[in-house]
Design an enzyme around this catalytic site. Structure first.
Site, PDB file in Angstrom:
ATOM      1  N   CYS A 217       1.903   3.423   3.536  1.00 60.24           N
ATOM      2  CA  CYS A 217       2.015   2.358   2.533  1.00 60.24           C
ATOM      3  C   CYS A 217       2.490   1.059   3.177  1.00 60.24           C
ATOM      4  CB  CYS A 217       2.955   2.782   1.415  1.00 60.24           C
ATOM      5  SG  CYS A 217       4.537   3.376   1.994  1.00 60.24           S
TER       6      CYS A 217
ATOM      7  N   GLU B 172       7.713   4.226  -5.568  1.00 60.40           N
ATOM      8  CA  GLU B 172       7.346   3.696  -4.255  1.00 60.40           C
ATOM      9  C   GLU B 172       5.838   3.863  -4.149  1.00 60.40           C
ATOM     10  OE1 GLU B 172       6.263   2.825  -1.140  1.00 60.40           O
ATOM     11  OE2 GLU B 172       6.962   4.704  -0.261  1.00 60.40           O
TER      12      GLU B 172
HETATM   13  P1  NDP Z   1      -1.847  10.090  -5.493  1.00 58.35           P
HETATM   14  O1  NDP Z   1      -0.992   8.998  -5.976  1.00 58.35           O
HETATM   15  O2  NDP Z   1      -2.925  10.537  -6.393  1.00 58.35           O
HETATM   16  O3  NDP Z   1      -0.907  11.346  -5.146  1.00 58.35           O
HETATM   17  C1  NDP Z   1       0.489  11.251  -4.944  1.00 58.35           C
HETATM   18  C2  NDP Z   1       1.231  12.215  -5.857  1.00 58.35           C
HETATM   19  O4  NDP Z   1       1.071  11.841  -7.237  1.00 58.35           O
HETATM   20  C3  NDP Z   1       0.705  13.647  -5.756  1.00 58.35           C
HETATM   21  O5  NDP Z   1       1.790  14.551  -5.894  1.00 58.35           O
HETATM   22  C4  NDP Z   1      -0.247  13.740  -6.930  1.00 58.35           C
HETATM   23  O6  NDP Z   1      -0.458  15.066  -7.334  1.00 58.35           O
HETATM   24  C5  NDP Z   1       0.474  12.908  -7.967  1.00 58.35           C
HETATM   25  N1  NDP Z   1      -0.390  12.333  -8.975  1.00 58.35           N
HETATM   26  C6  NDP Z   1      -1.655  11.865  -8.805  1.00 58.35           C
HETATM   27  N2  NDP Z   1      -2.141  11.393  -9.966  1.00 58.35           N
HETATM   28  C7  NDP Z   1      -1.206  11.583 -10.897  1.00 58.35           C
HETATM   29  C8  NDP Z   1      -1.123  11.337 -12.306  1.00 58.35           C
HETATM   30  N3  NDP Z   1      -2.122  10.790 -12.975  1.00 58.35           N
HETATM   31  N4  NDP Z   1      -0.005  11.685 -12.956  1.00 58.35           N
HETATM   32  C9  NDP Z   1       1.005  12.238 -12.299  1.00 58.35           C
HETATM   33  N5  NDP Z   1       1.003  12.508 -10.970  1.00 58.35           N
HETATM   34  C10 NDP Z   1      -0.077  12.182 -10.279  1.00 58.35           C
HETATM   35  O7  NDP Z   1      -2.462   9.749  -4.108  1.00 58.35           O
HETATM   36  P2  NDP Z   1      -3.948  10.148  -3.596  1.00 58.35           P
HETATM   37  O8  NDP Z   1      -3.865  11.441  -2.934  1.00 58.35           O
HETATM   38  O9  NDP Z   1      -4.975  10.002  -4.653  1.00 58.35           O
HETATM   39  O10 NDP Z   1      -4.166   8.968  -2.563  1.00 58.35           O
HETATM   40  C11 NDP Z   1      -4.951   7.860  -2.952  1.00 58.35           C
HETATM   41  C12 NDP Z   1      -4.219   6.571  -2.768  1.00 58.35           C
HETATM   42  O11 NDP Z   1      -2.828   6.651  -3.073  1.00 58.35           O
HETATM   43  C13 NDP Z   1      -4.238   6.081  -1.342  1.00 58.35           C
HETATM   44  O12 NDP Z   1      -5.440   5.470  -1.042  1.00 58.35           O
HETATM   45  C14 NDP Z   1      -3.061   5.137  -1.335  1.00 58.35           C
HETATM   46  O13 NDP Z   1      -3.440   3.904  -1.866  1.00 58.35           O
HETATM   47  C15 NDP Z   1      -2.083   5.764  -2.260  1.00 58.35           C
HETATM   48  N6  NDP Z   1      -1.002   6.489  -1.604  1.00 58.35           N
HETATM   49  C16 NDP Z   1       0.140   5.818  -1.305  1.00 58.35           C
HETATM   50  C17 NDP Z   1       1.143   6.465  -0.656  1.00 58.35           C
HETATM   51  C18 NDP Z   1       2.390   5.769  -0.296  1.00 58.35           C
HETATM   52  O14 NDP Z   1       3.047   6.162   0.654  1.00 58.35           O
HETATM   53  N7  NDP Z   1       2.791   4.770  -1.054  1.00 58.35           N
HETATM   54  C19 NDP Z   1       1.029   7.844  -0.244  1.00 58.35           C
HETATM   55  C20 NDP Z   1      -0.206   8.485  -0.626  1.00 58.35           C
HETATM   56  C21 NDP Z   1      -1.161   7.812  -1.287  1.00 58.35           C
HETATM   57  P3  NDP Z   1      -1.881  15.808  -7.008  1.00 58.35           P
HETATM   58  O15 NDP Z   1      -1.954  15.965  -5.533  1.00 58.35           O
HETATM   59  O16 NDP Z   1      -1.762  17.085  -7.745  1.00 58.35           O
HETATM   60  O17 NDP Z   1      -2.968  14.903  -7.544  1.00 58.35           O
END
Ligand code: NDP
Length: 453
Positions: A264, A230
């Site tokens: 999102c 998602e």
């Molecule tokens: P991320 O996608 O980076 O974070 C979401 C989760 O994924 C966290 O648990 C994070 O862990 C993990 N994660 C991040 N990078 C990796 C990776 N390379 N491999 C495995 N797991 C990973 O969101 P951000 O905090 O960077 O937010 C930035 C953008 O993400 C927003 O601008 C938006 O576009 C999108 N977003 C979308 C959401 C939605 O509801 N669909 C929710 C939140 C963000 P960790 O915190 O340790 O990095």
């Protein structure tokens, strides 16, 4: 000694708590324990499982204020929205407590067998990788149906909401779930690869950015493990000439500004027909300007901060690059640390970042179109596919266009929103798989064919 994670209140900039990452040995132990618990958990009757779901709801009710305050402190959400998030989690529990026995019942299928049916069996230990924007809801939306179907869950939450991640484990343990059913792993996301590659983990659910989605899909693919993704969205909100602004304008503002724009499924691109454009812009701006920004912990705050200052940097950069290409700041655009003022951008064209990229904050891009056909065309002109909303009095005509909407959802005279009774998920770069409803309950099951001659 400095710890690995320090959570910070994005409004006051004060540090809240510090945590160390779990060691790889600790993570291995957690996975072994979860797998052991699964062997008995899967055999427990459904009434035992739904009984515990009710206890989760009780626990959320008893600690409603405490958890809401934790959410607002860690990621800047206005407190009344944090309370609403906890309430929605309770509603989710109520839904699955009441419906799971029907939804998970064996599905009899008549064949030439004496008896043949589908048995919905759990898969095992499922990894949830979750984001900070709805730190309780996103986790429970995945974990409640996954556990109720008989799986065990390990959670890797976003680092900036580690307090919420640990509190959610308490919620499950205090409700009486056996130890190992739900466990939070405190780790950097670099630890995820080895967790996915561990044989104990049978499938993964990620809610987060497209970038994280691509990385996790690559690892899960190499292991042939099932994945529900998602990811982000760039939803259009189409406003046709016959839209009833008196009835729906507040919904349209909410569709963009809820959770300070960090959703999102938020309306990110407003595609407005020419005849209603001026009236819409004037009234929309008035309502946006009336939103009260302030301390997320105060009851009357409607706009908090973004969850982290770097997220405001990203948003500011998207706006600046759009302005360089000719976009006009119609309202707002003040910035202070993690705070980003609700902002309205006009003169937007389809090549600008505020049109092509997901803007994760309170920035509304407004696009004027000359007719309905152009509106639908631009709505689909995005790499994302979570949802489209349309405001019109001609519902029959909107229904004729369902087939042309490529997204996971189409909402007519309502903002795109999640509801435990309805499936939730996207197409294209918004990911695949569905959460919530029967779909979410069966997402991590083995749909086993049983045939008795
Ligand atoms: P991320 O996608 O980076 O974070 C979401 C989760 O994924 C966290 O648990 C994070 O862990 C993990 N994660 C991040 N990078 C990796 C990776 N390379 N491999 C495995 N797991 C990973 O969101 P951000 O905090 O960077 O937010 C930035 C953008 O993400 C927003 O601008 C938006 O576009 C999108 N977003 C979308 C959401 C939605 O509801 N669909 C929710 C939140 C963000 P960790 O915190 O340790 O990095």
């Amino acid at each position: 000694m400095k710890k690995d994670i320090t959570t910070t209140n994005p409004y006051s900039n004060e540090d809240l708590e510090s945590y160390n990452y779990f060691t790889s040995n600790e993570i291995s132990e957690i996975l072994l324990h979860a797998d052991k618990t699964f062997q008995t958990w899967k055999t427990k009757g459904l009434s035992k499982k739904t009984g515990l779901v009710k206890k989760v709801a009780d626990n959320l009710w008893d600690n409603r204020d405490k958890y809401a305050k934790l959410i607002s402190s860690e990621m800047g959400k206005p407190i009344k929205e944090s309370l609403a998030e906890i309430d929605k989690c309770m509603y989710l529990c109520d839904f699955y407590a009441k419906t799971s026995s029907d939804l998970l019942a064996d599905a009899l299928i008549e064949t030439d067998a004496q008896e043949s049916f589908i048995s919905y069996d759990p898969l095992g230990v499922i990894l949830g990788v979750m984001p900070w924007n709805y730190p309780f809801w996103q986790v429970l939306r995945f974990a409640i149906p996954t556990l109720t179907a008989g799986n065990c869950v390990v959670l890797k939450h976003a680092s900036n909401v580690t307090g919420c991640a640990l509190a959610i484990q308490d919620v499950f343990e205090d409700a009486g779930y056996p130890m190992g059913c739900f466990t939070t792993i405190v780790a950097d996301h670099s630890a995820i690869e080895s967790i996915i590659k561990n044989d104990i983990v049978k499938a993964i659910s990620l809610t987060g950015s497209e970038k994280a989605g691509r990385k996790i899909a690559e690892i899960a693919g190499s292991q042939l493990k099932k994945l529900v993704l998602e990811l982000g969205g760039n939803n259009a909100c189409i406003v046709l000439n016959d839209a009833d602004l008196d009835s729906h304008l507040s919904t349209m503002v909410n569709a963009r500004m809820l959770n300070t724009g960090q959703s999102c499924i938020a309306a990110k691109r407003f595609i407005v027909e020419a005849e209603i454009y001026d009236t819409f812009l004037e009234q929309f701006t008035k309502k946006v300007a009336a939103l009260k920004s302030g301390d997320p912990l105060l009851e009357d705050t409607e706009i908090g901060t973004l969850a982290r200052p770097d997220l405001a940097d990203i948003l500011e950069d998207q706006v600046n690059r759009s302005v360089e290409q000719g976009a006009h700041i119609h309202y707002g655009n003040a910035r202070d640390h993690a705070y980003y003022q609700p902002t309205i951008i006009t003169e937007v064209t389809t090549n600008m970042p505020v049109f092509t990229e997901e803007t994760f904050g309170p920035v509304a891009a407004i696009i004027k179109v000359s007719n309905k056909e152009e509106a639908y065309k631009l709505a689909s002109d995005t790499s994302f596919g979570l949802g489209t909303m349309i405001f019109t009095e001609n519902i029959e005509d909107a229904k004729q266009n369902i087939i042309h909407i490529e997204d996971g959802a189409f909402f007519i005279n309502e903002m795109v929103k999640s509801d435990p009774r309805l499936p939730f998920g996207g197409t294209k770069n918004s990911g695949y798989g569905r959460e919530l409803s029967k779909e979410g309950l069966l997402a991590f099951t083995n749909k086993k064919t049983v045939y008795i001659k």
